[in-house]
Enzyme design. Sequence first.
Site, short mmCIF file in Angstrom:
data_model
loop_
_atom_site.label_atom_id
_atom_site.label_comp_id
_atom_site.label_asym_id
_atom_site.label_seq_id
_atom_site.Cartn_x
_atom_site.Cartn_y
_atom_site.Cartn_z
N ASP A 100 0.86 -1.17 0.00
CA ASP A 100 0.00 0.00 0.00
C ASP A 100 0.90 1.23 0.00
OD1 ASP A 100 -2.28 1.67 0.59
OD2 ASP A 100 -3.19 -0.07 1.56
N ASP A 202 -3.12 4.69 -2.16
CA ASP A 202 -4.15 5.28 -1.31
C ASP A 202 -4.62 6.62 -1.87
OD1 ASP A 202 -5.37 4.92 1.46
OD2 ASP A 202 -4.51 6.93 1.69
N GLU A 265 -6.79 3.78 -5.54
CA GLU A 265 -7.99 3.81 -4.70
C GLU A 265 -8.75 5.09 -5.04
OE1 GLU A 265 -9.72 4.09 -0.18
OE2 GLU A 265 -8.01 5.28 -0.84
N HIS A 326 -11.23 -2.71 4.11
CA HIS A 326 -11.14 -2.32 5.52
C HIS A 326 -11.85 -1.02 5.84
CE1 HIS A 326 -8.21 -0.09 3.29
NE2 HIS A 326 -7.97 0.69 4.32
N ASP A 327 -12.51 -0.41 4.85
CA ASP A 327 -13.22 0.84 5.08
C ASP A 327 -14.73 0.69 4.98
OD1 ASP A 327 -10.82 2.30 5.32
OD2 ASP A 327 -10.67 2.54 3.14
C1 NOJ Z 1 -8.09 5.29 2.42
C2 NOJ Z 1 -7.77 4.13 3.30
O1 NOJ Z 1 -8.30 2.96 2.74
C3 NOJ Z 1 -8.33 4.44 4.65
O2 NOJ Z 1 -8.30 3.34 5.52
C4 NOJ Z 1 -7.56 5.61 5.21
O3 NOJ Z 1 -8.12 5.98 6.44
C5 NOJ Z 1 -7.60 6.80 4.26
N1 NOJ Z 1 -7.38 6.44 2.90
C6 NOJ Z 1 -6.54 7.78 4.62
O4 NOJ Z 1 -5.28 7.27 4.30
#
Ligand code: NOJ
Length: 532
Positions: A100, A202, A265, A326-327
């Site tokens: 990542d 990210d 992402e 994970h989000d």
């Molecule tokens: C996206 C990530 O997937 C998330 O977990 C993170 O909090 C934010 N970007 C900030 O890096």
Amino acid sequence: MEEDYLWWQRGTIYQIYPRSFMDANGDGVGDLPGILARMDYLQWLGVDALWLSPIYPSPMADFGYDVADYRGIEPLFGTMGDFDRLLTDTHRRGMKLLLDLVPNHTSDLHPWFIESRASRENPRRDWYIWREPSPSGGPPNNWLSVFGGSAWQYDEETGQYYLHSFAVQQPDLNWRNPQVEAAVFDVIRFWLDKGVDGFRVDVIYYLIKDELFRDNPPNPDYKPGEDQYNSQRQIYTYNRPEVHAIIRRMRALFDEYAERVMIGEIYLPVAELMSYYGTNNDEAHLPFNFQLILLPWRASVIREAVRAYEARLPAGGWPNWVLGNHDNHRIATRVGRAQARVAAMLLLTLRGTPTSYYGDELAMLDVEIPLEMVRDVQELGKPGLGLGRDPERTPMQWDGSANAGFATGRPWLPISPDYALYNVATEQEDPASMLRLFRQLLALRRSSPALSTGSYMDLPSSSPDVFSFLREQDDERLLIVLNFSHEARVFSMGGGSAEVVLATVPGHGGFVELALLELAPDAGLILRVGQM
Ligand code: NOJ
């Protein structure tokens, strides 16, 4: 020809959240030796690439998405020696390893930021985004942080504000400064030189902000009580036109190496998402496609979304689908365990690279987190809105022993109360388990050119709850029929019979008649069909 496709086109990606996968040293937090100890499982499962959420040194304000050293390994997770062993072992097993990359921001404890905030004259001052207070004395403009409140933090020492699109502890880097780009590109080189197979980047669409720092306009659709971040249309803080030039240069760097993949992402509507492939396929190889996470789980909606996505893909752009991360809440929680089997079948039969999230292969559920155990910076910043991400980050359920076999010490987040039933060991033994289905789907996808690289064509449906499509390559033709409802439905198409290759529910086997196919509730079928 199937051989003409690259590994990241044919293969499947499995996301590991390192804190929660396997703890080898008993401190309750997953680590790299833990992942190494579970490589047999991952190979048995049959995934092709592992993507690790950040493993770099971090104060863990956002569990690793606040990086304090882009070239190191967080001691909680292990050492560089552990990492090298993991990389070697992954490759030895014929798998790939993705890291990542978090280029939009660093930790506030990264040496770059410590220098930057030291004085206005510091050579690294301009590595971050510093602004004067507004004339009335408040923050420079109305920009909001994803994690709550203003995106600007006042720094007493130097009398200016710095920008943080996420947590206060995550200052945004200034990508208009070429030194920042050079420094981050060096980091990419460092890992690619080591042999890492690519990066998930990210929030890649956040890298550049409006040069004029204009206020974001209000969002007319905003309803009070919702997440305050949505009260504005974020038109000046992300998806700025200038970001594409940076991504193109980043991609060119990846292209200096053989077969590395760059995943972006990006949470944007499909039309805009497509622009991240680049005008000439010269940006992200895979701009993550989150529609299966974001859309309501209805056959007609998903079918239309797949159609529109396929139709909009630029020539030469390779599709991809993500079912969980994970989000976001886990798929089994969003649609229920029975329907999660249909979702797995959909993910692994659609055209394009599938990404799945650790534990979803077990039908793990979100776990309710008692208030005193909340850890996520988003929940802490915006409590009570259901935005907490701890529930989908609980430890992997390995077996029925204490702490689900994840750790000998107390796990950093609670273990699911149903772990004794839903875990790797139990599900490996149960032919009807989600895990066994998931593994069969992965094996089928691997062995079937139609599924891994074949064409996609959706079919008219006899019911709004049924989504059916064809995948075809050379003389292999598979028909996928998915019942999105918890009730029986009928599918009908022409005539003839078809062989059931795989079904999400017991009782569907042998040959079926296509003219009148009665689908059990939550049934998904993969059928082998002849020419029609
Ligand atoms: C996206 C990530 O997937 C998330 O977990 C993170 O909090 C934010 N970007 C900030 O890096």
